[in-house]
Enzyme design. Structure first.
Site, PDB file in Angstrom:
ATOM      1  N   TYR A  30       0.239  13.383 -24.715  1.00 55.57           N
ATOM      2  CA  TYR A  30      -1.124  13.104 -24.266  1.00 55.57           C
ATOM      3  C   TYR A  30      -1.910  12.561 -25.452  1.00 55.57           C
ATOM      4  CZ  TYR A  30      -5.900  13.949 -22.545  1.00 55.57           C
ATOM      5  OH  TYR A  30      -7.211  13.821 -22.164  1.00 55.57           O
ATOM      6  N   ASP A  74      -0.284  10.263 -33.677  1.00 55.49           N
ATOM      7  CA  ASP A  74      -1.449  10.941 -33.110  1.00 55.49           C
ATOM      8  C   ASP A  74      -1.412  12.394 -33.581  1.00 55.49           C
ATOM      9  OD1 ASP A  74      -3.458  12.123 -31.711  1.00 55.49           O
ATOM     10  OD2 ASP A  74      -2.785  11.461 -29.727  1.00 55.49           O
ATOM     11  N   LYS A 134      -9.858  17.602 -33.233  1.00 52.85           N
ATOM     12  CA  LYS A 134      -9.698  19.065 -33.213  1.00 52.85           C
ATOM     13  C   LYS A 134     -10.047  19.724 -34.553  1.00 52.85           C
ATOM     14  CE  LYS A 134      -7.178  18.944 -28.993  1.00 52.85           C
ATOM     15  NZ  LYS A 134      -6.171  18.086 -28.438  1.00 52.85           N
TER      16      LYS A 134
HETATM   17  C1  PLP Z   1      -6.583  16.780 -27.584  1.00 54.26           C
HETATM   18  C2  PLP Z   1      -5.797  15.563 -27.890  1.00 54.26           C
HETATM   19  C3  PLP Z   1      -6.333  14.274 -27.752  1.00 54.26           C
HETATM   20  C4  PLP Z   1      -7.682  14.026 -27.141  1.00 54.26           C
HETATM   21  O1  PLP Z   1      -8.713  14.552 -27.897  1.00 54.26           O
HETATM   22  P1  PLP Z   1     -10.159  14.793 -27.187  1.00 54.26           P
HETATM   23  O2  PLP Z   1     -11.014  15.236 -28.321  1.00 54.26           O
HETATM   24  O3  PLP Z   1      -9.925  15.819 -26.137  1.00 54.26           O
HETATM   25  O4  PLP Z   1     -10.577  13.496 -26.620  1.00 54.26           O
HETATM   26  C5  PLP Z   1      -5.587  13.199 -28.175  1.00 54.26           C
HETATM   27  N1  PLP Z   1      -4.347  13.374 -28.683  1.00 54.26           N
HETATM   28  C6  PLP Z   1      -3.781  14.584 -28.818  1.00 54.26           C
HETATM   29  C7  PLP Z   1      -2.425  14.715 -29.417  1.00 54.26           C
HETATM   30  C8  PLP Z   1      -4.485  15.716 -28.409  1.00 54.26           C
HETATM   31  O5  PLP Z   1      -3.897  16.913 -28.504  1.00 54.26           O
END
Ligand code: PLP
Length: 425
Positions: A143, A238, A266
């Site tokens: 994701y 990511d 995060k």
């Molecule tokens: C949480 C997450 C996102 C999205 O971040 P948001 O701040 O919720 O938009 C993108 N990539 C990864 C790997 C994530 O865990």
């Protein structure tokens, strides 16, 4: 009499779709009523009915230092007393950019944004702008936020609902994204052999944390790096979830992979809205106003978010921080496996840094297909049994769990005591 959470949920349902502002919060996967929370401190949450929980969600990743850490709260209060937002440069954002580049050396220039979704949107636009190509490669079960190009068989919330892609994403947009199997290096090589010259970039979670937890197989990330280099495509790691979490320098430090671009979120905001996209100087120099790739944000580099981020990075950088929190996470994992073995339940678990995965199957999954083989009904029962005993796990079998530096022997013991009973339920 309904609990306060139940009454609030009733009210929320009338004005907020499904009563929540992000889908997995709705408890649809596990059933029951979502809890409404009032307060948090260290490893604990208190709901609006005054019940206390040991927290293993950590706001889905940011709270690695524990909730309401005094140093973070103080930094935010101090920043708030000076200004909530300028929409103009500040000293603190320069400091944060310097800290990010120091901790994650593949990042030479970095742009701050307000969420992980914005960070990945920016990174794929940069990959396309820099290469002049269109195709993006992603992996099933990973994701990367909810941008159109990346909501192609996405995991996490979308996965939980058995709704692998989203309505409202034009087929023409989705057609520019190729989805391969996580950990299938051979599939990546085959794709690059046939279409390598059209691929702008590969985006991957270097440790997959949005389909429960799946570790990269030996050689997988290396194969991505190799193919991208050979064909002039951008490798985007990511690290929104893994950054400052699986190691101080993220998964790229842990696995020795140098990406072209990195996305962060995060932990970097310590609980406030903050993300970042950064990487090689020549790619980042394509971003506006230096170059033709447009990107902007009214609240980007927001002083409160930057203050929380800086204070959090200072904590995670402290000597022993990573060792401590990953050690506590391992104790949790070993303890849970012991309890399950005693209860004769088919169960496995693993961790990396302070992220962990729990699986109702005999061994940890190595692919999306194996994640799908976990016993979801058994997880749902376990989730509610733990919740009843004051342990808050993510309300879905497809989420990674998180431990914070505020978790210690007392919390692990209490969690294992709860699990001993929950495995019998
Ligand atoms: C949480 C997450 C996102 C999205 O971040 P948001 O701040 O919720 O938009 C993108 N990539 C990864 C790997 C994530 O865990």
């Amino acid at each position: 009499m309904p609990s306060r959470s139940e009454s609030l949920y009733e009210r929320a349902l009338k004005r907020i779709p499904a009563g929540v502002n992000s889908p997995v919060r709705a408890f649809r996967a596990v059933g029951g009523t979502p809890l409404f929370f009032e307060r948090a401190s260290g490893a604990y949450l208190w709901d609006v009915d005054g019940r206390r929980y040991i927290d293993y969600v950590g706001s889905w990743g940011p709270m690695v230092a524990g909730h309401t850490h005094p140093a973070v709260v103080e930094a935010v209060q101090e920043a708030a007393s000076r200004a909530l937002s300028f929409g103009a440069p500040t000293e603190a954002e320069v400091e944060l950019a310097e800290a990010i580049c120091r901790l994650v050396p593949s990042i030479e220039l970095v742009r701050l944004v307000s969420s992980g979704t914005e960070a990945t949107m920016t990174a794929i636009r940069l990959a396309r702008g820099f290469t002049g190509r269109s195709l993006i490669v992603k992996f099933e079960g990973c994701y990367h936020g909810h941008a159109d190009a990346l909501l192609v068989k996405a995991g996490s919330g979308a996965l939980t609902f058995g709704n692998p892609s989203s309505a409202g994403v034009p087929a023409e947009v989705a057609a520019q994204t190729i989805v391969l199997d996580y950990n299938d290096a051979q599939g990546v090589r085959k794709l690059f052999d046939s279409r390598g010259a059209q691929i702008a970039g590969v985006i991957v979670e270097p440790v997959a944390g949005n389909m429960n937890l799946v570790l990269p197989a030996p050689g997988f990330l290396e194969a991505l790096r190799g193919e991208c280099t050979k064909h002039g495509a951008m490798l985007i790691l990511d690290e929104v979830m893994t950054g400052f979490r699986v190691a101080l320098g993220g998964a790229q430090q842990r696995f020795g992979i140098r990406p072209d671009l990195t996305t962060l979120g995060k932990v970097i905001g310590g609980g406030l809205p903050l993300g970042a996209a950064g990487g090689r100087r020549e790619i980042m120099e394509q971003i506006a106003p230096l170059g033709p790739v447009y990107q902007a944000g009214t609240l980007s580099g927001n002083p409160l978010a930057v203050a929380a981020g800086l204070a959090t990075l200072k904590l995670v950088e402290a000597p022993e921080f990573q060792e401590h929190v990953s050690g506590v996470t391992q104790e949790l994992i070993h303890g849970l496996k012991d309890e399950a073995r005693r209860a004769k339940i088919s169960f496995s678990a693993q961790s990396i840094g302070s992220m962990f995965g729990l699986y109702f199957r005999a061994s940890p999954p190595t692919s999306f297909a194996e994640v799908m083989q976990c016993d979801r009904e058994r997880f749902n029962k376990f989730f509610h049994a733990m919740l009843d005993r004051g342990v808050y796990l993510a309300p879905s079998a497809y989420e990674a769990g998180f431990v914070s530096a505020a978790h210690g022997a007392a919390e692990i013991d209490a969690t294992l005591a709860a699990a001993r009973e929950a495995f019998k339920d």
